[in-house]
Write a protein that holds these residues in place. Structure first.
Motif, PDB file in Angstrom:
ATOM      1  N   ARG A 187       0.840  -1.205   0.000  1.00 48.83           N
ATOM      2  CA  ARG A 187       0.000   0.000   0.000  1.00 48.83           C
ATOM      3  C   ARG A 187       0.869   1.246   0.000  1.00 48.83           C
ATOM      4  O   ARG A 187       1.837   1.360   0.765  1.00 48.83           O
ATOM      5  CB  ARG A 187      -0.926   0.009   1.218  1.00 48.83           C
ATOM      6  CG  ARG A 187      -1.673   1.319   1.410  1.00 48.83           C
ATOM      7  CD  ARG A 187      -2.917   1.146   2.231  1.00 48.83           C
ATOM      8  NE  ARG A 187      -3.941   0.472   1.448  1.00 48.83           N
ATOM      9  CZ  ARG A 187      -5.264   0.621   1.651  1.00 48.83           C
ATOM     10  NH1 ARG A 187      -5.700   1.386   2.631  1.00 48.83           N
ATOM     11  NH2 ARG A 187      -6.129   0.000   0.903  1.00 48.83           N
ATOM     12  N   LEU A 188       0.531   2.183  -0.877  1.00 52.56           N
ATOM     13  CA  LEU A 188       1.178   3.493  -0.907  1.00 52.56           C
ATOM     14  C   LEU A 188       0.405   4.404   0.024  1.00 52.56           C
ATOM     15  O   LEU A 188      -0.770   4.711  -0.210  1.00 52.56           O
ATOM     16  CB  LEU A 188       1.178   4.049  -2.330  1.00 52.56           C
ATOM     17  CG  LEU A 188       1.735   5.461  -2.512  1.00 52.56           C
ATOM     18  CD1 LEU A 188       3.201   5.552  -2.100  1.00 52.56           C
ATOM     19  CD2 LEU A 188       1.568   5.922  -3.960  1.00 52.56           C
ATOM     20  N   ASP A 189       1.055   4.837   1.118  1.00 57.31           N
ATOM     21  CA  ASP A 189       0.321   5.648   2.084  1.00 57.31           C
ATOM     22  C   ASP A 189       0.328   7.117   1.675  1.00 57.31           C
ATOM     23  O   ASP A 189       0.916   7.505   0.670  1.00 57.31           O
ATOM     24  CB  ASP A 189       0.824   5.416   3.511  1.00 57.31           C
ATOM     25  CG  ASP A 189       2.195   6.050   3.799  1.00 57.31           C
ATOM     26  OD1 ASP A 189       2.661   6.916   3.021  1.00 57.31           O
ATOM     27  OD2 ASP A 189       2.809   5.661   4.812  1.00 57.31           O
ATOM     28  N   GLN A 190      -0.322   7.949   2.461  1.00 56.45           N
ATOM     29  CA  GLN A 190      -0.515   9.350   2.092  1.00 56.45           C
ATOM     30  C   GLN A 190       0.772  10.163   2.171  1.00 56.45           C
ATOM     31  O   GLN A 190       0.814  11.300   1.695  1.00 56.45           O
ATOM     32  CB  GLN A 190      -1.576   9.970   2.995  1.00 56.45           C
ATOM     33  CG  GLN A 190      -1.245   9.901   4.479  1.00 56.45           C
ATOM     34  CD  GLN A 190      -2.377  10.412   5.340  1.00 56.45           C
ATOM     35  OE1 GLN A 190      -3.073  11.364   4.975  1.00 56.45           O
ATOM     36  NE2 GLN A 190      -2.590   9.791   6.486  1.00 56.45           N
ATOM     37  N   PHE A 191       1.844   9.598   2.742  1.00 62.35           N
ATOM     38  CA  PHE A 191       3.109  10.317   2.862  1.00 62.35           C
ATOM     39  C   PHE A 191       4.164   9.836   1.873  1.00 62.35           C
ATOM     40  O   PHE A 191       5.302  10.295   1.908  1.00 62.35           O
ATOM     41  CB  PHE A 191       3.647  10.182   4.288  1.00 62.35           C
ATOM     42  CG  PHE A 191       2.686  10.675   5.330  1.00 62.35           C
ATOM     43  CD1 PHE A 191       2.383  12.025   5.438  1.00 62.35           C
ATOM     44  CD2 PHE A 191       2.062   9.786   6.184  1.00 62.35           C
ATOM     45  CE1 PHE A 191       1.487  12.477   6.388  1.00 62.35           C
ATOM     46  CE2 PHE A 191       1.166  10.226   7.146  1.00 62.35           C
ATOM     47  CZ  PHE A 191       0.873  11.580   7.241  1.00 62.35           C
ATOM     48  N   GLY A 192       3.815   8.893   1.004  1.00 58.58           N
ATOM     49  CA  GLY A 192       4.758   8.409   0.015  1.00 58.58           C
ATOM     50  C   GLY A 192       5.528   7.175   0.431  1.00 58.58           C
ATOM     51  O   GLY A 192       6.477   6.782  -0.243  1.00 58.58           O
ATOM     52  N   ARG A 193       5.133   6.555   1.514  1.00 54.24           N
ATOM     53  CA  ARG A 193       5.782   5.314   1.936  1.00 54.24           C
ATOM     54  C   ARG A 193       5.007   4.115   1.391  1.00 54.24           C
ATOM     55  O   ARG A 193       3.776   4.091   1.415  1.00 54.24           O
ATOM     56  CB  ARG A 193       5.850   5.197   3.465  1.00 54.24           C
ATOM     57  CG  ARG A 193       6.843   6.148   4.097  1.00 54.24           C
ATOM     58  CD  ARG A 193       7.167   5.696   5.512  1.00 54.24           C
ATOM     59  NE  ARG A 193       7.982   6.677   6.206  1.00 54.24           N
ATOM     60  CZ  ARG A 193       9.299   6.771   6.100  1.00 54.24           C
ATOM     61  NH1 ARG A 193       9.947   5.939   5.293  1.00 54.24           N
ATOM     62  NH2 ARG A 193       9.967   7.683   6.759  1.00 54.24           N
ATOM     63  N   TYR A 194       5.765   3.110   0.941  1.00 47.46           N
ATOM     64  CA  TYR A 194       5.172   1.859   0.500  1.00 47.46           C
ATOM     65  C   TYR A 194       5.154   0.905   1.693  1.00 47.46           C
ATOM     66  O   TYR A 194       6.202   0.590   2.255  1.00 47.46           O
ATOM     67  CB  TYR A 194       5.959   1.269  -0.663  1.00 47.46           C
ATOM     68  CG  TYR A 194       5.902   2.127  -1.910  1.00 47.46           C
ATOM     69  CD1 TYR A 194       4.863   1.990  -2.821  1.00 47.46           C
ATOM     70  CD2 TYR A 194       6.883   3.083  -2.165  1.00 47.46           C
ATOM     71  CE1 TYR A 194       4.799   2.788  -3.962  1.00 47.46           C
ATOM     72  CE2 TYR A 194       6.825   3.887  -3.300  1.00 47.46           C
ATOM     73  CZ  TYR A 194       5.779   3.729  -4.195  1.00 47.46           C
ATOM     74  OH  TYR A 194       5.722   4.523  -5.323  1.00 47.46           O
ATOM     75  N   ARG A 195       3.985   0.459   2.087  1.00 48.12           N
ATOM     76  CA  ARG A 195       3.811  -0.358   3.288  1.00 48.12           C
ATOM     77  C   ARG A 195       3.443  -1.784   2.875  1.00 48.12           C
ATOM     78  O   ARG A 195       2.448  -1.994   2.164  1.00 48.12           O
ATOM     79  CB  ARG A 195       2.727   0.229   4.190  1.00 48.12           C
ATOM     80  CG  ARG A 195       2.859   1.738   4.440  1.00 48.12           C
ATOM     81  CD  ARG A 195       3.972   2.069   5.398  1.00 48.12           C
ATOM     82  NE  ARG A 195       3.629   1.673   6.743  1.00 48.12           N
ATOM     83  CZ  ARG A 195       2.995   2.459   7.619  1.00 48.12           C
ATOM     84  NH1 ARG A 195       2.649   3.704   7.274  1.00 48.12           N
ATOM     85  NH2 ARG A 195       2.729   2.033   8.840  1.00 48.12           N
TER      86      ARG A 195
END
Length: 336
Positions: A187-195
């Motif tokens: 998942r690409l979160d709202q801050f640009g991190r791929y989780r």
């Protein structure tokens, strides 16, 4: 297989009196769901509400898999959003499934402190059913993001690969392999991190537990060794990540074929050629061929070697920004 659902609760608690559902509803995969199935899932959400008690409000049933149901919860006091992964009731009397479920909780909690992981906060007991409690990650799954926005650029792809490689290094330090890396589990979160999500097939190396999962993951990303019934390891994750990298750069799964049997055979036969857009980038193509080698003895030895190889491609960690930030102007944070 996890089937994504939306039961139309619109942020409110499910109600027995709510009968405004359509005769059929479609999942994002295009499958149609009967009215009876929708009612069954709403009843499940109501049952889970009664089991979880007064502290949690069940907002929706987000997904249904072969082993677990995924629910969105809201804490009644501080209003924070969470996800509950509840074991299916019909599996609760199978010791091997229970041990696998608890192993998932252990592995996810061990790596949960890494910024590209999702921590497990607690393992709850809901009427004898184990429930994993995790934060709800605001964002969009990678497969949906690519479908909406198209392929990532080279620099965006390398940023993605560097983040996931960092997580795999952390997992490797605990002897943990994920075993099911795919665009639908990132998942690409709202801050640009791929989780990285869903450690349901994760495995701890050098562990004598006979109930550790050996099963194959998502067909388009399953390694040859998993298809042969062999236990996965970190090199399995590198193979799966290599396939995801190709897909985010081209917009198409490398192993796409007309049937599951044909997809399986493509994995077992090995990669004969990469897409032209990848072949044009010779250093990256060489790296991907090693990640995608049919025999894992020919792949990179681990995630640390992958991280070094990414550095040699000239990528330097940058300020985190979602790939669509130019149009959305969403938040960012610095990696420095």
């Amino acid at each position: 297989m996890i089937q994504m659902l939306n039961l139309g609760h619109s942020g409110s608690t499910p109600s027995q009196g709510s009968e405004s559902m359509p005769d059929q509803a479609a999942s994002p995969s295009g499958e149609r769901m009967s009215r009876e199935r929708m009612r069954e899932l709403r009843n499940l959400a109501l049952e889970m509400q009664s089991l979880l008690g007064a502290r949690w409000e069940v907002l929706d049933c987000l997904a249904l898999g072969g082993m677990a149901t995924i629910l969105q919860l809201r804490h009644r006091i501080h209003k924070g959003l969470f996800v509950a992964k509840a074991l299916r009731p019909e599996l609760a009397d199978r010791p091997e499934i229970l041990r696998s479920f608890h192993a998932e909780a252990r592995n996810a909690s061990l790596v949960g402190g890494h910024p590209n992981a999702v921590p497990v906060f607690d393992v709850l007991d809901a009427g004898g059913l184990p429930v994993l409690l995790m934060p709800f990650i605001e964002g969009e799954d990678l497969d949906a993001f690519i479908q909406r926005h198209g392929p990532l650029s080279r620099i965006q792809t390398l940023q993605f690969a560097t983040q996931i490689s960092s997580l795999l290094c952390h997992a490797e330090s605990y002897g943990i392999s994920h075993g099911d890396l795919s665009p639908g589990n990132i998942r690409l979160d709202q801050f640009g991190r791929y989780r990285v999500l869903d450690f349901g097939l994760s495995r701890m190396q050098n562990n004598d537990d006979p109930y550790q999962p050996f099963s194959a993951g998502t067909p388009l990303y399953t390694s040859p060794e998993q298809l042969r019934g062999e236990a996965p390891d970190i090199r399995t994750d590198l193979y799966e990540l290599g396939l995801v990298i190709v897909e985010v750069m081209t917009g198409k799964p490398l192993m796409q074929a007309d049937s599951l049997k044909a997809i399986r055979q493509r994995h077992l036969d090995g990669i004969s050629a990469l897409p032209a857009a990848i072949e044009a980038d010779a250093p990256l193509a060489r790296l991907l061929r090693r990640m995608l080698a049919r025999e894992r003895s020919e792949r990179l030895r681990g995630a640390a070697e992958l991280s070094r190889a990414l550095e040699q491609l000239g990528f330097q960690p940058q300020e985190l920004m979602r790939p669509d930030a130019a149009s959305t102007r969403r938040g960012r944070i610095s990696t420095r």
